[in-house]
Design a protein around this motif. Structure first.
Motif, PDB file in Angstrom:
ATOM      1  N   ILE A  60       0.080 -12.723  -0.001  1.00  0.00           N
ATOM      2  CA  ILE A  60       1.120 -12.235  -0.913  1.00  0.00           C
ATOM      3  C   ILE A  60       1.283 -13.110  -2.149  1.00  0.00           C
ATOM      4  O   ILE A  60       1.557 -12.617  -3.244  1.00  0.00           O
ATOM      5  N   GLU A  61       1.079 -14.420  -2.006  1.00  0.00           N
ATOM      6  CA  GLU A  61       1.268 -15.321  -3.146  1.00  0.00           C
ATOM      7  C   GLU A  61       0.145 -15.194  -4.170  1.00  0.00           C
ATOM      8  O   GLU A  61       0.292 -15.627  -5.312  1.00  0.00           O
ATOM      9  N   LYS A  62      -0.980 -14.603  -3.777  1.00  0.00           N
ATOM     10  CA  LYS A  62      -2.122 -14.475  -4.689  1.00  0.00           C
ATOM     11  C   LYS A  62      -2.132 -13.129  -5.429  1.00  0.00           C
ATOM     12  O   LYS A  62      -2.989 -12.901  -6.270  1.00  0.00           O
ATOM     13  N   MET A  63      -1.178 -12.262  -5.104  1.00  0.00           N
ATOM     14  CA  MET A  63      -1.168 -10.929  -5.720  1.00  0.00           C
ATOM     15  C   MET A  63       0.046 -10.748  -6.623  1.00  0.00           C
ATOM     16  O   MET A  63       1.112 -11.304  -6.367  1.00  0.00           O
ATOM     17  N   SER A  64      -0.121  -9.945  -7.667  1.00  0.00           N
ATOM     18  CA  SER A  64       1.005  -9.595  -8.533  1.00  0.00           C
ATOM     19  C   SER A  64       1.848  -8.530  -7.842  1.00  0.00           C
ATOM     20  O   SER A  64       1.425  -7.931  -6.845  1.00  0.00           O
ATOM     21  N   VAL A  65       3.032  -8.276  -8.390  1.00  0.00           N
ATOM     22  CA  VAL A  65       3.908  -7.249  -7.822  1.00  0.00           C
ATOM     23  C   VAL A  65       3.236  -5.888  -7.876  1.00  0.00           C
ATOM     24  O   VAL A  65       3.290  -5.110  -6.923  1.00  0.00           O
ATOM     25  N   GLN A  66       2.559  -5.602  -8.986  1.00  0.00           N
ATOM     26  CA  GLN A  66       1.874  -4.308  -9.101  1.00  0.00           C
ATOM     27  C   GLN A  66       0.754  -4.178  -8.071  1.00  0.00           C
ATOM     28  O   GLN A  66       0.545  -3.106  -7.492  1.00  0.00           O
ATOM     29  N   GLU A  67       0.029  -5.270  -7.816  1.00  0.00           N
ATOM     30  CA  GLU A  67      -1.031  -5.237  -6.808  1.00  0.00           C
ATOM     31  C   GLU A  67      -0.451  -5.029  -5.403  1.00  0.00           C
ATOM     32  O   GLU A  67      -1.018  -4.300  -4.591  1.00  0.00           O
ATOM     33  N   LEU A  68       0.698  -5.648  -5.150  1.00  0.00           N
ATOM     34  CA  LEU A  68       1.347  -5.469  -3.854  1.00  0.00           C
ATOM     35  C   LEU A  68       1.761  -4.018  -3.653  1.00  0.00           C
ATOM     36  O   LEU A  68       1.524  -3.426  -2.601  1.00  0.00           O
ATOM     37  N   ILE A  69       2.369  -3.441  -4.680  1.00  0.00           N
ATOM     38  CA  ILE A  69       2.791  -2.038  -4.588  1.00  0.00           C
ATOM     39  C   ILE A  69       1.578  -1.124  -4.436  1.00  0.00           C
ATOM     40  O   ILE A  69       1.610  -0.138  -3.696  1.00  0.00           O
ATOM     41  N   THR A  70       0.488  -1.471  -5.115  1.00  0.00           N
ATOM     42  CA  THR A  70      -0.754  -0.699  -4.958  1.00  0.00           C
ATOM     43  C   THR A  70      -1.239  -0.754  -3.511  1.00  0.00           C
ATOM     44  O   THR A  70      -1.684   0.254  -2.958  1.00  0.00           O
ATOM     45  N   MET A  71      -1.130  -1.925  -2.878  1.00  0.00           N
ATOM     46  CA  MET A  71      -1.510  -2.057  -1.470  1.00  0.00           C
ATOM     47  C   MET A  71      -0.658  -1.160  -0.582  1.00  0.00           C
ATOM     48  O   MET A  71      -1.165  -0.499   0.334  1.00  0.00           O
ATOM     49  N   TYR A  72       0.640  -1.116  -0.845  1.00  0.00           N
ATOM     50  CA  TYR A  72       1.525  -0.264  -0.052  1.00  0.00           C
ATOM     51  C   TYR A  72       1.127   1.213  -0.214  1.00  0.00           C
ATOM     52  O   TYR A  72       1.084   1.966   0.762  1.00  0.00           O
ATOM     53  N   LEU A  73       0.846   1.597  -1.453  1.00  0.00           N
ATOM     54  CA  LEU A  73       0.513   2.995  -1.743  1.00  0.00           C
ATOM     55  C   LEU A  73      -0.816   3.414  -1.127  1.00  0.00           C
ATOM     56  O   LEU A  73      -1.004   4.579  -0.768  1.00  0.00           O
ATOM     57  N   GLN A  74      -1.724   2.463  -0.987  1.00  0.00           N
ATOM     58  CA  GLN A  74      -3.076   2.798  -0.520  1.00  0.00           C
ATOM     59  C   GLN A  74      -3.227   2.772   0.996  1.00  0.00           C
ATOM     60  O   GLN A  74      -4.307   3.065   1.507  1.00  0.00           O
ATOM     61  N   PHE A  75      -2.149   2.452   1.709  1.00  0.00           N
ATOM     62  CA  PHE A  75      -2.250   2.376   3.179  1.00  0.00           C
ATOM     63  C   PHE A  75      -2.784   3.672   3.774  1.00  0.00           C
ATOM     64  O   PHE A  75      -3.707   3.664   4.593  1.00  0.00           O
ATOM     65  N   ILE A  76      -2.215   4.784   3.374  1.00  0.00           N
ATOM     66  CA  ILE A  76      -2.606   6.080   3.949  1.00  0.00           C
ATOM     67  C   ILE A  76      -4.068   6.409   3.628  1.00  0.00           C
ATOM     68  O   ILE A  76      -4.778   7.004   4.442  1.00  0.00           O
TER      69      ILE A  76
END
Length: 571
Positions: free
Chosen positions: A399-415
């Protein structure tokens, strides 16, 4: 360039002026008044235009400098907001990741409804992040949920809607005043937030049903030639599209509301009594219910009563029932995550399969996380819940290596990622089958035939119990048969993952009734077991099913038993 041209024109004007003066002085008949006047005009004009140009050029330069300063200020503001958000995400990584994955999965499912209605052409792929950031900037200075409600009224959300869906607004000529009417209601928003906790799909199912009903309605209207019918159909289609777009916007509003609720997390944890009661009660309710929704409501409502009676001074403001229930559930999920040691499990799996280098070589970006995700997911993950825990663990590790946008992208791409893993696993299984057939290896088919013969030749309850013992051993359990007489309602005792389960086996020629369920309920207490199961080669009566649901007893009928047998074949 312009200055040079003006200088040249002025210079020509000066030359012409003095030339004509010279001709006039010497009395030459070549002197021409119109050229003399033209030279004066050129000279004076070049001076006037030069002065005007210099003034405007100064204004342009000042304007450009002002825009540069404004752009730099905006960049600094963006960086500042990113840093603040990143700290919030890191401090609450477990809770935000849990809700983020669920919330964004529901968001993406809703987007699929938009695809069915062709609204997707107006929806940017980063729409969730855009909506989220716009609402965050609108509410970042609020101190409590009451202020948040005032800031996110339907008029404020309408502005964001118009901004982010302007292509759709322009295309459809919508009545802006009616956008969001009846949709932006607090109870709807909180229901959606609660669903995101336990992955409920009530709101999505409503949207999906409305979408499909609208499509069917449009199909029916194609057969009619009445202008009014077509107009009504089009109006219904537009309303459905608006609803979907609003729901997408509300998911981003919910995420921001959730971040505000989390501000109370440490006050909750620091109240040791309330914290311990919460953990203990949720743990107890987890024994009574299998699904997250029942656990959430059963424990949450009881905890809220205790909070109101004894701990109202825990927070700066009194929390409403739903707000407190949401917070208490997230506190519990954070505790369970730490108890599971998911990150340690990931490292152990990678190490045991000589894949630990993946952790050392990657830089924590999305592609490197995907590399680890698919290596483990394709080979070692069997259920969606296990995959979610893996996903959850990897995000928290990096989590510390990712930006907020990258984190949200990870959440969106789970499915998307879990579907990809499932497809890959199916392909691997098919490849195994292909290789078996190529090598003339039909041991699996032989085992299936032998199992079917054994199952079909069962004639007594004792034989059925022995068969179930072999079945559960193949499913990875340690199995103990109880004594034939005086078994106190349990024929088998199963051990797996530190849990004890009692099983009542019923080899019947008719439906199994309440008595079997009552017996296994008693066996749970007698053997101090965690769960109870009733297995039969037949079906269960309606009353037995109802009694089992109340007592949280698993019923395995003939159909479900066949599925378990099939599962051992695949394994």
């Amino acid at each position: 360039m312009v200055g040079c041209l003006l200088f040249l024109v002025g210079f020509i004007g000066v030359i012409m002026f003095f030339w004509e003066i010279f001709l006039l002085v010497i009395g030459s008949f070549s002197f021409r008044w119109h050229l003399f006047l033209l030279s004066i005009i050129l000279f004076i004009g070049s001076i006037v235009i030069s002065i005007w140009y210099d003034k405007n050029n100064v204004k342009i330069c000042v304007g450009q400098k002002s825009k540069v300063k404004q752009t730099e200020k905006q960049k600094i503001e963006v960086i500042k907001n990113e840093e603040i958000l990143k700290k919030i995400f890191i401090d609450n990584s477990i809770e935000i990741t849990l809700l983020g994955i669920n919330l964004c999965t529901l968001h993406e499912l809703t987007k699929k409804c938009a695809n069915k209605l062709n609204v997707n052409v107006f929806i940017d792929e980063n729409i969730f992040y855009q909506n989220f950031m716009d609402i965050y900037l609108l509410t970042k200075d609020v101190k409590n949920l009451r202020e948040f409600d005032l800031k996110t009224n339907k008029y404020a959300l309408k502005k964001i809607f118009i901004k982010n869906y302007k292509g759709y607004i322009k295309k459809s000529n919508l009545d802006i005043d009616n956008i969001g009417k009846g949709v932006v209601k607090k109870d709807i928003i909180y229901n959606m937030l609660q669903e995101s906790l336990y992955m409920g799909k009530e709101t999505f199912n409503f949207v999906f049903k409305d979408t499909m009903d609208t499509l069917n309605y449009m199909e029916d209207m194609k057969t009619l030639n009445y202008a009014n019918s077509k107009m009504w159909a089009q109006e219904r289609l537009e309303k459905c599209k608006i609803l979907i777009c609003w729901i997408l916007l509300l998911y981003a509003e919910i995420f921001n509301r959730f971040l505000l609720i989390l501000k109370n997390k440490y006050r909750f944890i620091n109240n040791k009594e309330l914290y311990n009661i919460t953990i203990n009660l949720y743990n107890e309710k987890s024994k009574d219910f299998d699904n997250e929704k029942d656990i959430y409501f059963s424990a949450g409502e009881k905890l809220f009563t205790i909070y109101q009676s004894f701990y109202l001074d825990t927070f700066d403001e009194e929390l409403e029932k739903i707000e407190f229930m949401i917070l208490s559930y997230l506190i519990y999920k954070g505790y369970k995550y730490k108890e599971l040691n998911i990150e340690d499990s990931i490292i152990k799996v990678l190490d045991s399969y000589n894949l630990i280098s993946l952790l050392k070589e990657d830089e924590g970006n999305l592609s490197s996380i995907d590399n680890i995700l698919f290596k483990i997911g394709e080979n070692f993950i069997d259920s969606e819940n296990d995959f979610k825990e893996l996903y959850w663990g990897l995000i928290n590790m990096y989590i510390e290596k990712m930006s907020v946008q990258e984190l949200i992208t990870m959440y969106l791409q789970f499915i998307i990622k879990i579907d990809k893993v499932k497809e890959t696993k199916k392909l691997h299984e098919l490849e195994k089958e292909k290789n078996r057939y190529l090598n003339n290896d039909f041991r699996k088919e032989e085992e299936i035939r032998e199992d079917k013969i054994e199952f079909e030749n069962i004639t007594t309850g004792t034989e059925f119990e022995l068969y179930l013992k072999k079945l559960y051993i193949r499913l990875g359990y340690i199995v103990e048969l109880t004594k034939t007489t005086g078994d106190q309602g349990a024929d088998l005792i199963l051990y797996k993952d530190g849990l004890k389960t009692v099983v009542q086996a019923k080899f019947y020629s008719s439906k199994v009734g309440n008595k079997a369920v009552q017996e296994v309920v008693g066996a749970i207490k007698f053997y101090d077991a965690d769960y109870g199961i009733v297995v039969t080669n037949n079906l269960f009566t309606k009353s037995a099913i109802e009694l089992a649901e109340v007592n949280n007893i698993e019923l395995i009928d003939k159909s479900r038993l066949d599925e378990l047998r099939e599962q051992t074949y695949n394994d």
